[in-house]
Design a protein around this motif. Structure first.
Motif, PDB file in Angstrom:
ATOM      1  N   VAL A  37      28.709  49.535  35.682  1.00 29.86           N
ATOM      2  CA  VAL A  37      27.871  48.350  35.472  1.00 29.86           C
ATOM      3  C   VAL A  37      27.407  48.291  34.016  1.00 29.86           C
ATOM      4  N   GLU A  38      27.006  49.438  33.472  1.00 22.65           N
ATOM      5  CA  GLU A  38      26.567  49.476  32.071  1.00 22.65           C
ATOM      6  C   GLU A  38      27.714  49.129  31.124  1.00 22.65           C
ATOM      7  N   ILE A  39      28.914  49.621  31.424  1.00 22.17           N
ATOM      8  CA  ILE A  39      30.087  49.307  30.596  1.00 22.17           C
ATOM      9  C   ILE A  39      30.374  47.812  30.647  1.00 22.17           C
ATOM     10  N   LEU A  40      30.319  47.242  31.861  1.00 16.34           N
ATOM     11  CA  LEU A  40      30.604  45.818  32.022  1.00 16.34           C
ATOM     12  C   LEU A  40      29.553  44.969  31.316  1.00 16.34           C
ATOM     13  N   ALA A  41      28.300  45.399  31.377  1.00 18.56           N
ATOM     14  CA  ALA A  41      27.224  44.647  30.723  1.00 18.56           C
ATOM     15  C   ALA A  41      27.399  44.638  29.208  1.00 18.56           C
ATOM     16  N   GLU A  42      27.951  45.715  28.651  1.00 16.09           N
ATOM     17  CA  GLU A  42      28.196  45.774  27.212  1.00 16.09           C
ATOM     18  C   GLU A  42      29.368  44.899  26.803  1.00 16.09           C
ATOM     19  N   ARG A  43      30.369  44.811  27.687  1.00 21.92           N
ATOM     20  CA  ARG A  43      31.587  44.087  27.333  1.00 21.92           C
ATOM     21  C   ARG A  43      31.537  42.617  27.687  1.00 21.92           C
ATOM     22  N   ALA A  44      30.826  42.297  28.758  1.00 19.36           N
ATOM     23  CA  ALA A  44      30.850  40.930  29.282  1.00 19.36           C
ATOM     24  C   ALA A  44      29.432  40.381  29.401  1.00 19.36           C
ATOM     25  N   VAL A  86      36.883  31.901  41.353  1.00 21.83           N
ATOM     26  CA  VAL A  86      36.000  30.922  40.701  1.00 21.83           C
ATOM     27  C   VAL A  86      35.136  31.616  39.655  1.00 21.83           C
ATOM     28  N   ILE A  87      34.619  32.795  40.001  1.00 21.76           N
ATOM     29  CA  ILE A  87      33.787  33.566  39.068  1.00 21.76           C
ATOM     30  C   ILE A  87      34.607  33.961  37.845  1.00 21.76           C
ATOM     31  N   TYR A  88      35.812  34.468  38.066  1.00 19.66           N
ATOM     32  CA  TYR A  88      36.670  34.864  36.939  1.00 19.66           C
ATOM     33  C   TYR A  88      36.894  33.684  35.991  1.00 19.66           C
ATOM     34  N   ASN A  89      37.193  32.529  36.561  1.00 26.65           N
ATOM     35  CA  ASN A  89      37.470  31.349  35.742  1.00 26.65           C
ATOM     36  C   ASN A  89      36.207  30.864  35.024  1.00 26.65           C
ATOM     37  N   ARG A  90      35.070  30.944  35.722  1.00 26.75           N
ATOM     38  CA  ARG A  90      33.813  30.470  35.138  1.00 26.75           C
ATOM     39  C   ARG A  90      33.446  31.270  33.891  1.00 26.75           C
ATOM     40  N   PHE A  91      33.694  32.581  33.911  1.00 29.55           N
ATOM     41  CA  PHE A  91      33.301  33.423  32.787  1.00 29.55           C
ATOM     42  C   PHE A  91      34.450  33.716  31.822  1.00 29.55           C
ATOM     43  N   ASN A  92      35.640  33.294  32.174  1.00 29.86           N
ATOM     44  CA  ASN A  92      36.803  33.444  31.287  1.00 29.86           C
ATOM     45  C   ASN A  92      36.934  34.879  30.774  1.00 29.86           C
ATOM     46  N   VAL A  93      36.964  35.818  31.701  1.00 26.48           N
ATOM     47  CA  VAL A  93      36.961  37.237  31.345  1.00 26.48           C
ATOM     48  C   VAL A  93      38.380  37.787  31.245  1.00 26.48           C
ATOM     49  N   SER A  94      38.489  38.950  30.616  1.00 25.92           N
ATOM     50  CA  SER A  94      39.783  39.604  30.442  1.00 25.92           C
ATOM     51  C   SER A  94      40.228  40.257  31.748  1.00 25.92           C
ATOM     52  N   ASP A  95      41.484  40.622  31.810  1.00 33.05           N
ATOM     53  CA  ASP A  95      42.004  41.314  32.993  1.00 33.05           C
ATOM     54  C   ASP A  95      41.299  42.650  33.193  1.00 33.05           C
ATOM     55  N   LYS A  96      40.931  43.296  32.084  1.00 28.97           N
ATOM     56  CA  LYS A  96      40.228  44.576  32.173  1.00 28.97           C
ATOM     57  C   LYS A  96      38.866  44.388  32.850  1.00 28.97           C
ATOM     58  N   ASP A  97      38.174  43.302  32.478  1.00 26.65           N
ATOM     59  CA  ASP A  97      36.864  43.042  33.073  1.00 26.65           C
ATOM     60  C   ASP A  97      36.985  42.571  34.517  1.00 26.65           C
ATOM     61  N   LYS A  98      38.057  41.881  34.842  1.00 23.82           N
ATOM     62  CA  LYS A  98      38.303  41.508  36.241  1.00 23.82           C
ATOM     63  C   LYS A  98      38.484  42.763  37.093  1.00 23.82           C
ATOM     64  N   SER A  99      39.235  43.713  36.560  1.00 23.04           N
ATOM     65  CA  SER A  99      39.478  44.959  37.300  1.00 23.04           C
ATOM     66  C   SER A  99      38.186  45.750  37.494  1.00 23.04           C
ATOM     67  N   LEU A 100      37.333  45.741  36.463  1.00 22.68           N
ATOM     68  CA  LEU A 100      36.077  46.478  36.568  1.00 22.68           C
ATOM     69  C   LEU A 100      35.128  45.800  37.556  1.00 22.68           C
ATOM     70  N   PHE A 101      35.111  44.465  37.581  1.00 24.25           N
ATOM     71  CA  PHE A 101      34.331  43.711  38.573  1.00 24.25           C
ATOM     72  C   PHE A 101      34.762  44.128  39.976  1.00 24.25           C
ATOM     73  N   LYS A 102      36.061  44.129  40.199  1.00 29.51           N
ATOM     74  CA  LYS A 102      36.617  44.477  41.513  1.00 29.51           C
ATOM     75  C   LYS A 102      36.267  45.919  41.879  1.00 29.51           C
ATOM     76  N   LYS A 103      36.370  46.810  40.907  1.00 26.09           N
ATOM     77  CA  LYS A 103      36.075  48.215  41.158  1.00 26.09           C
ATOM     78  C   LYS A 103      34.616  48.399  41.557  1.00 26.09           C
ATOM     79  N   ILE A 104      33.701  47.759  40.805  1.00 18.28           N
ATOM     80  CA  ILE A 104      32.268  47.865  41.120  1.00 18.28           C
ATOM     81  C   ILE A 104      31.985  47.322  42.519  1.00 18.28           C
TER      82      ILE A 104
END
Length: 380
Positions: free
Chosen positions: A41-48, A8-26
């Motif tokens: 977290v800093e990388i994700l905040a810059e990208r998403a 649901v979160i992935y769909n709500r923010f319409n993020v890339s596969d790279k950002d999905k992987s980073l979410f999961k990793k964090i």
């Protein structure tokens, strides 16, 4: 990890596969690898989106046990909902024994929420009893081994976002000022609130408890969550509007505690109007008057709810402890069940079992100040 929720979160923010992987990793990285987590977290905040980044950090804090119970799991919790025809609000009354875990010192040590042994010499900003401030980053780094703080600049000031280990709702963060300053209303708090909801694109709402329910009064902080509070549904009729001009509307809808709502698209005007209301309220009784403040954003429209409070009336009938913004906003948590040998103590379990809409109304009326604020002058 709750895969359905994450999807649901992935769909709500319409993020890339790279950002999905980073979410999961964090979310799956153990806290012992703090440096790697903060870098990701800093990388994700810059990208998403900042909101998306905070959700990843929150899941990490849940998965590693810093947050004492997973808000997505309903085990042990019960909830009653009561629709109130008078206000248009559906009030939430929740039985949540997990809330009592915050008082279990041995459990907090076991879970890594607090350290067993601390070099107290290194702690800063101690009170008259020698207790160090719980919200200063210097102390958190020493006392809270599993807590991860994320630095955010808000309205030109430095703050830290940390997951609330004794959560009330999902995605519940404390946003604490980097400076040790008292939890007291100042107009700048409004600017900080709007900057935060701008940076999270309205996904989060901000809460400022002022001196009505704040558990730590020595250090300025807000609370934020992605979950809507019941009071946000309140019905506002034409007769409730006290001022409307230049894209701003100010109203006093019917509620069980004095409530003002300021809404519109111009943050500067909204800040000024909210400040006028609060300053006028303080002026009626400088010693005891305080407030709870909720700020939200939908599209380009800001809404701020000012719930007027009195420091002498913090707990309503049937509630053991102080009622802060969540409770005043219609989401009331009951958690305390006294031991068998205890006498004359409020049994919140019994209150929950026999609760009706009238129970909720009495709790709210019980914290309503005796004095009222009926007029404030606005010119925009």
């Amino acid at each position: 990890m709750n895969h359905k929720y994450i999807e649901v979160i992935y769909n709500r923010f319409n993020v890339s596969d790279k950002d999905k992987s980073l979410f999961k990793k964090i979310s799956e990285t153990p806290t012992e690898r703090r440096g790697y987590i903060l870098k990701d977290v800093e990388i994700l905040a810059e990208r998403a989106d900042l909101a998306y980044t905070l959700l990843a950090l929150y899941r990490q804090q849940v998965n590693t046990g810093f947050v004492l119970a997973d808000p997505l799991k309903s085990e042990g919790k019960e909830e009653k909902r009561f629709f109130d025809l008078n206000t248009g609000i559906t009030f939430h009354l929740q039985w949540n024994p997990d809330w009592e875990l915050r008082k279990n010192h041995k459990l907090l040590i076991k879970r890594g929420v607090i350290a067993e042994y601390v070099d107290t010499v290194k702690l800063v900003n101690k009170d008259k009893n020698g207790k160090a401030c719980y919200l200063c980053k210097e102390n958190i780094d020493i006392q809270n081994p599993k807590e991860i703080l994320f630095k955010i600049e808000l309205a030109g000031e430095k703050y830290y976002a940390g997951s609330n280990f004794a959560h009330i709702v999902n995605n519940h963060f404390t946003i604490m000022n980097a400076k040790h300053r008292p939890q007291k209303y100042r107009k700048k708090i409004l600017e900080v609130s709007y900057d935060f909801i701008d940076k999270t694109n309205g996904y989060f709402r901000t809460i400022f408890n002022s001196l009505a329910g704040a558990s730590i009064e020595e250090h300025e902080h807000l609370q934020v969550t992605s979950e809507e509070l019941p009071v946000e549904e309140i019905r506002v009729e034409n007769k409730d509007v006290v001022y409307e001009s230049n894209g701003i509307r100010i109203s006093r809808p019917k509620y069980y505690i004095p409530l003002w709502i300021v809404e519109g698209t111009d943050k500067i005007i909204i800040e000024d109007a909210v400040d006028k209301i609060i300053i006028k309220w303080h002026g009626i009784d400088e010693q005891y008057h305080t407030e709870n403040i909720i700020s939200t954003k939908t599209d380009d429209k800001y809404r701020t709810f000012i719930i007027l409070r009195d420091k002498r009336k913090l707990a309503g009938m049937g509630k053991k402890g102080p009622m802060a913004t969540f409770e005043a906003g219609g989401k009331i948590i009951l958690s305390y069940k006294p031991s068998v040998n205890s006498k004359n103590e409020t049994n919140e379990r019994e209150i929950f079992d026999r609760a009706t809409l009238e129970t909720v109304k009495l709790m709210l009326v019980g914290i309503s100040p005796e004095k009222q604020l009926t007029e404030v002058e606005f010119k925009y």
